[in-house]
Design an enzyme around this catalytic site. Structure first.
Site, PDB file in Angstrom:
ATOM      1  N   GLN A  52       7.046   4.166   4.258  1.00  0.00           N
ATOM      2  CA  GLN A  52       5.596   3.786   4.048  1.00  0.00           C
ATOM      3  C   GLN A  52       5.517   2.406   4.663  1.00  0.00           C
ATOM      4  OE1 GLN A  52       3.744   5.738   2.241  1.00  0.00           O
ATOM      5  NE2 GLN A  52       1.472   4.852   2.818  1.00  0.00           N
ATOM      6  N   LYS A  84       5.384   3.445   8.285  1.00  0.00           N
ATOM      7  CA  LYS A  84       3.866   4.182   8.329  1.00  0.00           C
ATOM      8  C   LYS A  84       2.559   3.396   8.589  1.00  0.00           C
ATOM      9  CE  LYS A  84       3.650   7.430   6.010  1.00  0.00           C
ATOM     10  NZ  LYS A  84       3.682   8.699   4.508  1.00  0.00           N
ATOM     11  N   ASN A 128      -2.310  19.866  -0.745  1.00  0.00           N
ATOM     12  CA  ASN A 128      -3.114  19.244  -0.146  1.00  0.00           C
ATOM     13  C   ASN A 128      -3.083  18.953   0.951  1.00  0.00           C
ATOM     14  OD1 ASN A 128      -6.433  18.718  -1.248  1.00  0.00           O
ATOM     15  ND2 ASN A 128      -5.616  16.011  -1.915  1.00  0.00           N
ATOM     16  N   LYS A 180       5.240   1.692  -3.298  1.00  0.00           N
ATOM     17  CA  LYS A 180       5.364   3.571  -3.736  1.00  0.00           C
ATOM     18  C   LYS A 180       5.087   2.796  -5.298  1.00  0.00           C
ATOM     19  CE  LYS A 180       4.329   7.806  -2.176  1.00  0.00           C
ATOM     20  NZ  LYS A 180       3.863   7.462  -0.742  1.00  0.00           N
ATOM     21  N   SER A 230      -7.056   5.811   3.112  1.00  0.00           N
ATOM     22  CA  SER A 230      -6.598   4.766   1.695  1.00  0.00           C
ATOM     23  C   SER A 230      -7.927   3.457   2.796  1.00  0.00           C
ATOM     24  CB  SER A 230      -5.642   4.579   1.268  1.00  0.00           C
ATOM     25  OG  SER A 230      -5.102   6.237   0.796  1.00  0.00           O
ATOM     26  N   LYS A 236       1.192  -1.216  -0.422  1.00  0.00           N
ATOM     27  CA  LYS A 236      -0.012  -0.127  -0.142  1.00  0.00           C
ATOM     28  C   LYS A 236       1.101   0.965   0.146  1.00  0.00           C
ATOM     29  CE  LYS A 236      -4.200   2.201  -0.106  1.00  0.00           C
ATOM     30  NZ  LYS A 236      -3.489   2.698  -0.744  1.00  0.00           N
ATOM     31  N   THR A 240      -5.120  13.662   5.632  1.00  0.00           N
ATOM     32  CA  THR A 240      -3.553  13.913   5.688  1.00  0.00           C
ATOM     33  C   THR A 240      -2.921  15.284   7.155  1.00  0.00           C
ATOM     34  OG1 THR A 240      -2.339  12.566   3.786  1.00  0.00           O
ATOM     35  CG2 THR A 240      -1.120  13.649   5.210  1.00  0.00           C
ATOM     36  N   GLY A 291      -3.117   7.850  -4.869  1.00  0.00           N
ATOM     37  CA  GLY A 291      -2.212   9.025  -5.230  1.00  0.00           C
ATOM     38  C   GLY A 291      -0.960   9.669  -4.406  1.00  0.00           C
ATOM     39  N   ASP A 292      -0.729  10.759  -5.053  1.00  0.00           N
ATOM     40  CA  ASP A 292       0.647  10.943  -4.208  1.00  0.00           C
ATOM     41  C   ASP A 292       1.494  12.734  -4.739  1.00  0.00           C
ATOM     42  OD1 ASP A 292       4.120  11.532  -3.845  1.00  0.00           O
ATOM     43  OD2 ASP A 292       2.938  10.653  -1.662  1.00  0.00           O
TER      44      ASP A 292
END
Length: 450
Positions: free
Chosen positions: A110, A113, A240, A125, A383, A89, A208, A164-165
């Site tokens: 990630q 996290k 964002n 990623k 997510s 993820k 976030t 998304g990123d």
């Protein structure tokens, strides 16, 4: 092999492209030293050696046609780093700076996290060196279609679920999802951050930024420090994360006075005009320089007005600072400026935005410092909530998502604090986050065998 031996091996290699990855890896290895000393299982099972190497790095060519009928070629990537806790993820990033090293760093972070959320998700990623800026909607659609033509081979609802990123918002996710359906004839939850009309979760854009502030609130309570209400706060970035962090700060009665982009910084002592910023960045997509046309009392500070190692946003006196732009944006010089101006708390909204020198300065001066892998986990948490909704073919209300996000961020903060206390690094949120995140993943890897 010991952690120090592993670090030396990587340092002796050609690591220019992988510099940020090695920076992240080194931080984790040094942080978890107390855990490694107290439990021989991690050495016996070679967990460090296994954890710092991705399960696989997928690299592919993306060929697409622009509006002038010219054929363009970009490079696409997906780094599937570790799935001990669940499907891979992590987001997709479309930006010219994307390369394998940057994505390895982001995927490695990630892992921890996602582990800290307590949710069943692994770390990955991906992305491309494609730049959506200046492209027409049709060009973005053509690129996304070409990108998904290759990516679809490697993802799935129980395999790898991208999101998304930077450079990948609802528009790009929509195009990617549409192409996936066209190729597979399947309506699967293989992407998160989708538009709400076809499987997206409410509150995903806010997640976030809101989560960052929820975490900071809890940290201040645990450390018995004054809350954010009425306090001057500085925020970097204008995407964002930054704009929704500013929004949540206003909800709590704080006074966010700054934001920034690649060209410069806005300082508005009265508090930045959030609605104007959203209109500038999400609708007109213009530079922050235009802000002072509406608010002449505010100050626009061009990037070139400051030395290369310093940034105007971190030279503004504040109670709390929130770096929400990009990696290594807050330098040692910036940290010294913040400390000199009386900062009490620094919470990272971007991925690894503070350099090692800055982090050391904050910790040595007893500043409350919240590392990104803990403080900005709200995005991936929501997510996962979207994955749960897709699996159940249902929808949650905004209030339910918000409440679960707030609870998740509070639990992360408490988990980090208790872990730091257990391993003799009380007050060090960096070590607490790394140990807590590592332990959950490592224990799963040991239980699964090799």
């Amino acid at each position: 092999m010991s952690g120090e031996e592993l670090i030396k091996r990587f340092e002796s290699a050609d690591c220019n492209e992988n510099k940020v990855f090695y920076q992240a890896m080194e931080e984790v290895i040094y942080s978890i030293a107390p855990l490694l000393e107290s439990d021989e299982r991690y050495r016996q099972n070679s967990i460090i050696e296994r954890l710092v190497v991705p399960d696989r790095v997928i690299k592919f060519k993306v060929v697409w046609m622009d509006d002038n009928q010219n054929i363009q070629v970009n490079t696409g990537y997906r780094v599937q780093f570790n799935n001990a806790l669940g499907p891979y993820k992590g987001g997709l990033r479309f930006h010219p700076t994307v390369n394998e090293g940057v994505l390895k760093f982001l995927a490695f972070e990630q892992i921890f996290k996602n582990s800290l959320t307590g949710l069943p998700i692994g770390g990955g990623k991906g992305g491309s060196d494609f730049d959506p800026k200046g492209k027409s909607d049709f060009e973005v659609m053509k690129f996304c279609s070409a990108f998904m033509t290759e990516l679809h081979k490697y993802i799935g609802a129980r395999i790898d679920v991208p999101a998304g990123d930077i450079g990948v918002g609802a528009r790009e996710i929509g195009y990617l999802f549409g192409e996936y359906k066209k190729i597979t004839s399947s309506y699967d939850g293989i992407l998160t951050g989708k538009p709400f009309m076809f499987g997206g979760s409410l509150m995903r854009p806010e997640a976030t930024g809101y989560g960052l502030i929820y975490f900071t609130q809890t940290m201040l309570e645990l450390e018995e420090k004054e809350p954010l209400a009425g306090k001057i706060c500085t925020v970097s970035g204008s995407g964002n994360v930054a704009l929704h962090a500013i929004e949540k700060l206003y909800h709590l009665g704080a006074i966010p006075v700054s934001c920034s982009d690649s060209r410069g910084t806005i300082h508005d002592p009265k508090g930045v005009d959030l609605e104007l910023l959203k209109e500038m960045k999400f609708v007109r997509r213009v530079s922050l320089e235009d802000y002072v046309d509406t608010h002449p009392d505010a100050k626009y500070i061009p990037k070139e007005d400051y030395p290369e190692e310093a940034h105007a946003v971190w030279d503004i006196p504040c109670y709390a600072a929130f770096p929400c732009a990009t990696q290594n944006e807050l330098t040692g010089m910036d940290a010294q400026n913040l400390i000199a101006n009386g900062v009490e708390v620094v919470a990272e909204g971007a991925n690894m935005p503070s350099t090692p020198k800055a982090i050391n300065d904050f910790l040595s001066h007893k500043i409350c410092f919240a590392p990104a892998k803990a403080a900005n986990a709200g995005g991936v948490a929501v997510s996962e909530f979207e994955m749960a909704q897709n699996a159940a073919m249902g929808k949650w209300s905004f209030e339910k998502v918000d409440e679960r996000l707030k609870t998740t961020m509070q639990q992360i903060a408490k988990r980090v604090v208790l872990t730091a206390q257990d391993y003799g690094v009380d007050g060090n949120y960096v070590d607490g986050a790394n140990i807590a995140g590592f332990k959950r993943v490592a224990d799963a890897m040991i239980a699964e065998g090799i």
